[in-house]
Write a protein that holds these residues in place. Structure first.
Motif, PDB file in Angstrom:
ATOM      1  N   LEU A 169       7.900  13.750   0.370  1.00  0.00           N
ATOM      2  CA  LEU A 169       7.470  12.761   1.364  1.00  0.00           C
ATOM      3  C   LEU A 169       7.449  11.360   0.746  1.00  0.00           C
ATOM      4  O   LEU A 169       7.863  10.387   1.386  1.00  0.00           O
ATOM      5  N   ALA A 170       6.975  11.263  -0.480  1.00  0.00           N
ATOM      6  CA  ALA A 170       6.934   9.964  -1.146  1.00  0.00           C
ATOM      7  C   ALA A 170       8.337   9.410  -1.355  1.00  0.00           C
ATOM      8  O   ALA A 170       8.591   8.210  -1.125  1.00  0.00           O
ATOM      9  N   TYR A 171       9.267  10.272  -1.763  1.00  0.00           N
ATOM     10  CA  TYR A 171      10.649   9.817  -1.958  1.00  0.00           C
ATOM     11  C   TYR A 171      11.279   9.402  -0.635  1.00  0.00           C
ATOM     12  O   TYR A 171      12.025   8.403  -0.573  1.00  0.00           O
ATOM     13  N   VAL A 172      11.033  10.158   0.439  1.00  0.00           N
ATOM     14  CA  VAL A 172      11.591   9.818   1.748  1.00  0.00           C
ATOM     15  C   VAL A 172      11.049   8.468   2.213  1.00  0.00           C
ATOM     16  O   VAL A 172      11.801   7.629   2.738  1.00  0.00           O
ATOM     17  N   ALA A 173       9.751   8.246   2.030  1.00  0.00           N
ATOM     18  CA  ALA A 173       9.160   6.976   2.442  1.00  0.00           C
ATOM     19  C   ALA A 173       9.771   5.801   1.682  1.00  0.00           C
ATOM     20  O   ALA A 173      10.118   4.772   2.268  1.00  0.00           O
ATOM     21  N   ARG A 174       9.917   5.942   0.370  1.00  0.00           N
ATOM     22  CA  ARG A 174      10.470   4.853  -0.431  1.00  0.00           C
ATOM     23  C   ARG A 174      11.944   4.637  -0.114  1.00  0.00           C
ATOM     24  O   ARG A 174      12.420   3.490  -0.051  1.00  0.00           O
ATOM     25  N   LEU A 175      12.680   5.732   0.099  1.00  0.00           N
ATOM     26  CA  LEU A 175      14.104   5.605   0.416  1.00  0.00           C
ATOM     27  C   LEU A 175      14.297   4.960   1.785  1.00  0.00           C
ATOM     28  O   LEU A 175      15.168   4.094   1.964  1.00  0.00           O
ATOM     29  N   THR A 176      13.500   5.377   2.767  1.00  0.00           N
ATOM     30  CA  THR A 176      13.583   4.781   4.103  1.00  0.00           C
ATOM     31  C   THR A 176      13.201   3.307   4.059  1.00  0.00           C
ATOM     32  O   THR A 176      13.848   2.461   4.695  1.00  0.00           O
ATOM     33  N   ARG A 177      12.162   2.991   3.324  1.00  0.00           N
ATOM     34  CA  ARG A 177      11.712   1.606   3.215  1.00  0.00           C
ATOM     35  C   ARG A 177      12.808   0.720   2.637  1.00  0.00           C
ATOM     36  O   ARG A 177      13.082  -0.381   3.141  1.00  0.00           O
ATOM     37  N   THR A 178      13.458   1.192   1.571  1.00  0.00           N
ATOM     38  CA  THR A 178      14.533   0.400   0.946  1.00  0.00           C
ATOM     39  C   THR A 178      15.716   0.224   1.894  1.00  0.00           C
ATOM     40  O   THR A 178      16.270  -0.874   2.018  1.00  0.00           O
ATOM     41  N   SER A 179      16.103   1.294   2.571  1.00  0.00           N
ATOM     42  CA  SER A 179      17.243   1.230   3.480  1.00  0.00           C
ATOM     43  C   SER A 179      16.959   0.326   4.673  1.00  0.00           C
ATOM     44  O   SER A 179      17.816  -0.466   5.090  1.00  0.00           O
ATOM     45  N   GLY A 228       0.815  -1.213   0.000  1.00  0.00           N
ATOM     46  CA  GLY A 228       0.000   0.000   0.000  1.00  0.00           C
ATOM     47  C   GLY A 228       0.845   1.259   0.000  1.00  0.00           C
ATOM     48  O   GLY A 228       0.527   2.226  -0.712  1.00  0.00           O
ATOM     49  N   VAL A 229       1.924   1.269   0.788  1.00  0.00           N
ATOM     50  CA  VAL A 229       2.807   2.441   0.821  1.00  0.00           C
ATOM     51  C   VAL A 229       3.485   2.642  -0.526  1.00  0.00           C
ATOM     52  O   VAL A 229       3.576   3.775  -1.031  1.00  0.00           O
ATOM     53  N   LEU A 230       3.952   1.578  -1.138  1.00  0.00           N
ATOM     54  CA  LEU A 230       4.601   1.698  -2.445  1.00  0.00           C
ATOM     55  C   LEU A 230       3.623   2.215  -3.497  1.00  0.00           C
ATOM     56  O   LEU A 230       3.974   3.072  -4.322  1.00  0.00           O
ATOM     57  N   ALA A 231       2.397   1.731  -3.475  1.00  0.00           N
ATOM     58  CA  ALA A 231       1.402   2.184  -4.449  1.00  0.00           C
ATOM     59  C   ALA A 231       1.029   3.642  -4.206  1.00  0.00           C
ATOM     60  O   ALA A 231       0.921   4.431  -5.154  1.00  0.00           O
ATOM     61  N   MET A 232       0.834   4.000  -2.940  1.00  0.00           N
ATOM     62  CA  MET A 232       0.451   5.371  -2.619  1.00  0.00           C
ATOM     63  C   MET A 232       1.543   6.358  -3.009  1.00  0.00           C
ATOM     64  O   MET A 232       1.263   7.406  -3.606  1.00  0.00           O
ATOM     65  N   THR A 233       2.791   6.052  -2.692  1.00  0.00           N
ATOM     66  CA  THR A 233       3.895   6.961  -3.015  1.00  0.00           C
ATOM     67  C   THR A 233       4.079   7.075  -4.528  1.00  0.00           C
ATOM     68  O   THR A 233       4.427   8.149  -5.023  1.00  0.00           O
ATOM     69  N   LEU A 234       3.839   5.985  -5.248  1.00  0.00           N
ATOM     70  CA  LEU A 234       3.948   6.036  -6.705  1.00  0.00           C
ATOM     71  C   LEU A 234       2.887   6.971  -7.288  1.00  0.00           C
ATOM     72  O   LEU A 234       3.159   7.746  -8.221  1.00  0.00           O
ATOM     73  N   ILE A 235       1.683   6.928  -6.740  1.00  0.00           N
ATOM     74  CA  ILE A 235       0.613   7.817  -7.198  1.00  0.00           C
ATOM     75  C   ILE A 235       0.957   9.270  -6.898  1.00  0.00           C
ATOM     76  O   ILE A 235       0.774  10.154  -7.744  1.00  0.00           O
ATOM     77  N   VAL A 236       1.473   9.531  -5.690  1.00  0.00           N
ATOM     78  CA  VAL A 236       1.814  10.903  -5.302  1.00  0.00           C
ATOM     79  C   VAL A 236       2.901  11.474  -6.201  1.00  0.00           C
ATOM     80  O   VAL A 236       2.834  12.625  -6.634  1.00  0.00           O
ATOM     81  N   VAL A 237       3.910  10.668  -6.499  1.00  0.00           N
ATOM     82  CA  VAL A 237       5.007  11.123  -7.358  1.00  0.00           C
ATOM     83  C   VAL A 237       4.503  11.405  -8.771  1.00  0.00           C
ATOM     84  O   VAL A 237       4.995  12.312  -9.458  1.00  0.00           O
ATOM     85  N   SER A 238       3.497  10.667  -9.214  1.00  0.00           N
ATOM     86  CA  SER A 238       3.014  10.794 -10.592  1.00  0.00           C
ATOM     87  C   SER A 238       2.127  12.009 -10.813  1.00  0.00           C
ATOM     88  O   SER A 238       1.935  12.423 -11.961  1.00  0.00           O
ATOM     89  N   ILE A 239       1.568  12.566  -9.749  1.00  0.00           N
ATOM     90  CA  ILE A 239       0.649  13.700  -9.882  1.00  0.00           C
ATOM     91  C   ILE A 239       1.422  15.004  -9.723  1.00  0.00           C
ATOM     92  O   ILE A 239       2.134  15.178  -8.732  1.00  0.00           O
ATOM     93  N   PRO A 240       1.317  15.950 -10.659  1.00  0.00           N
ATOM     94  CA  PRO A 240       2.006  17.237 -10.523  1.00  0.00           C
ATOM     95  C   PRO A 240       1.547  18.001  -9.276  1.00  0.00           C
ATOM     96  O   PRO A 240       0.405  17.850  -8.817  1.00  0.00           O
ATOM     97  N   THR A 241       2.439  18.824  -8.748  1.00  0.00           N
ATOM     98  CA  THR A 241       2.138  19.549  -7.515  1.00  0.00           C
ATOM     99  C   THR A 241       0.964  20.496  -7.687  1.00  0.00           C
ATOM    100  O   THR A 241       0.126  20.627  -6.781  1.00  0.00           O
TER     101      THR A 241
END
Length: 307
Positions: A186-196, A130-143
């Motif tokens: 926030l999406a990048y931080v979540a994905r980076l933290t998750r991977t690390s 769910g976190v990976l899907a949510m962050t992918l959606i957030v990154v894909s939508i322009p600010t």
């Protein structure tokens, strides 16, 4: 550590000079500031010549840069097209953007690291997916799309928050703009933290800590999280300047008169002193943020020692 700080500060000097010189050439080398002051009107030749003389526009570009840098060292950033000193604009705009940046940074760091930590500890499970899907959606939508949508629903339709920021930009009005500004980061931080975190859960030192019988909470916070945060801190440190520079879109949506608003006005009205002055301060913010990141490495990882 002290020698390292001094060496890094000295290294920042040529970087600052080179960056500001490039910005100065790009801004002052394009367009005619005098013509921009008069808009559609044709300026009187004598008046235009006097303005060019006062602004040193007839001097070589490198000489103009030297005069400008000397003015910065003495606290003079020039004057805007309306005659107002740029230092006054800096004094009113930067506190507003700084408050917005603080709100966005706190949201980005706290929520992003928390989501990444729980996702990394539950790698492959429903929450992680769910976190990976949510962050992918957030990154894909322009600010600007996120900003207008949240402004419409939460501000206009439901009336939960103010659709625009009020006078003085109080913190309570900056929560929604801060969320919009911090969304992609926030999406990048979540994905980076998750991977690390996922990588460190398989590390030998972590298995050793568990085998010694240390409590799970201590293993996660004192051992795994500290090592996992090193790449995250790198991103967060460099993102401080990005948040301040990227606030242009967010400030336009929520009518915030901060750095982004002033830079936009300077570009629209072809006002080089305003644009160069604000971008120069942003360069200083970037350099100091990078220095702070380097110093935090030693705090997070005791193995790192600077000569």
């Amino acid at each position: 550590m002290g020698r390292y700080v001094i060496r890094r500060l000295l290294q920042m000097v040529p970087v600052f000079i080179g960056t500001t010189l490039l910005i100065f050439v790009m801004v002052y080398g394009l367009g005619d500031p005098v013509a921009a002051m008069f808009g559609d009107r044709t300026p009187d030749p004598a008046t235009a010549a006097q303005i060019r003389h006062d602004l040193h526009l007839n001097d070589p570009l490198i000489q103009q840069y030297g005069i400008y840098m000397w003015g910065i060292l003495t606290g003079d950033f020039g004057k805007a097209a309306n005659g107002q000193p740029v230092t006054e604009l800096l004094g009113t705009a930067y506190p507003v953007t700084l408050r917005l940046t603080v709100v966005a940074f706190v949201i980005e760091a706290v929520v992003g690291v928390a989501l990444g930590l729980f996702a990394g500890l539950r790698r492959g499970r429903f929450f992680d997916t769910g976190v990976l899907a949510m962050t992918l959606i957030v990154v894909s939508i322009p600010t600007f799309v996120t900003g207008f949508v949240l402004q419409y629903f939460f501000g206009v339709k439901w009336g939960i928050v103010h659709p625009s920021v009020g006078e003085g930009a109080p913190f309570k009005d900056l929560i929604m703009p801060g969320l919009v500004l911090a969304g992609v980061s926030l999406a990048y931080v979540a994905r980076l933290t998750r991977t690390s975190v996922a990588e460190n859960t398989r590390a030998d030192y972590l298995r050793t800590a568990v085998a010694k019988g240390l409590p799970r909470r201590r293993v996660i916070t004192n051992h795994m999280l500290r090592n996992s945060l090193i790449p995250v801190v790198t991103f967060l440190g460099t993102d401080i300047g990005n948040l301040m520079a990227g606030a242009l879109v967010t400030e336009r949506i929520f009518n915030i008169h901060g750095v982004g608003y002033q830079i936009y006005q300077g570009i629209v009205h072809n006002n080089p002193p305003t644009v160069v002055g604000f971008v120069t301060v942003l360069v200083i913010v970037f350099l100091l943020a990078n220095l702070l990141v380097d110093l935090l490495y030693a705090v997070l990882d005791p193995r790192i020692r600077y000569a």
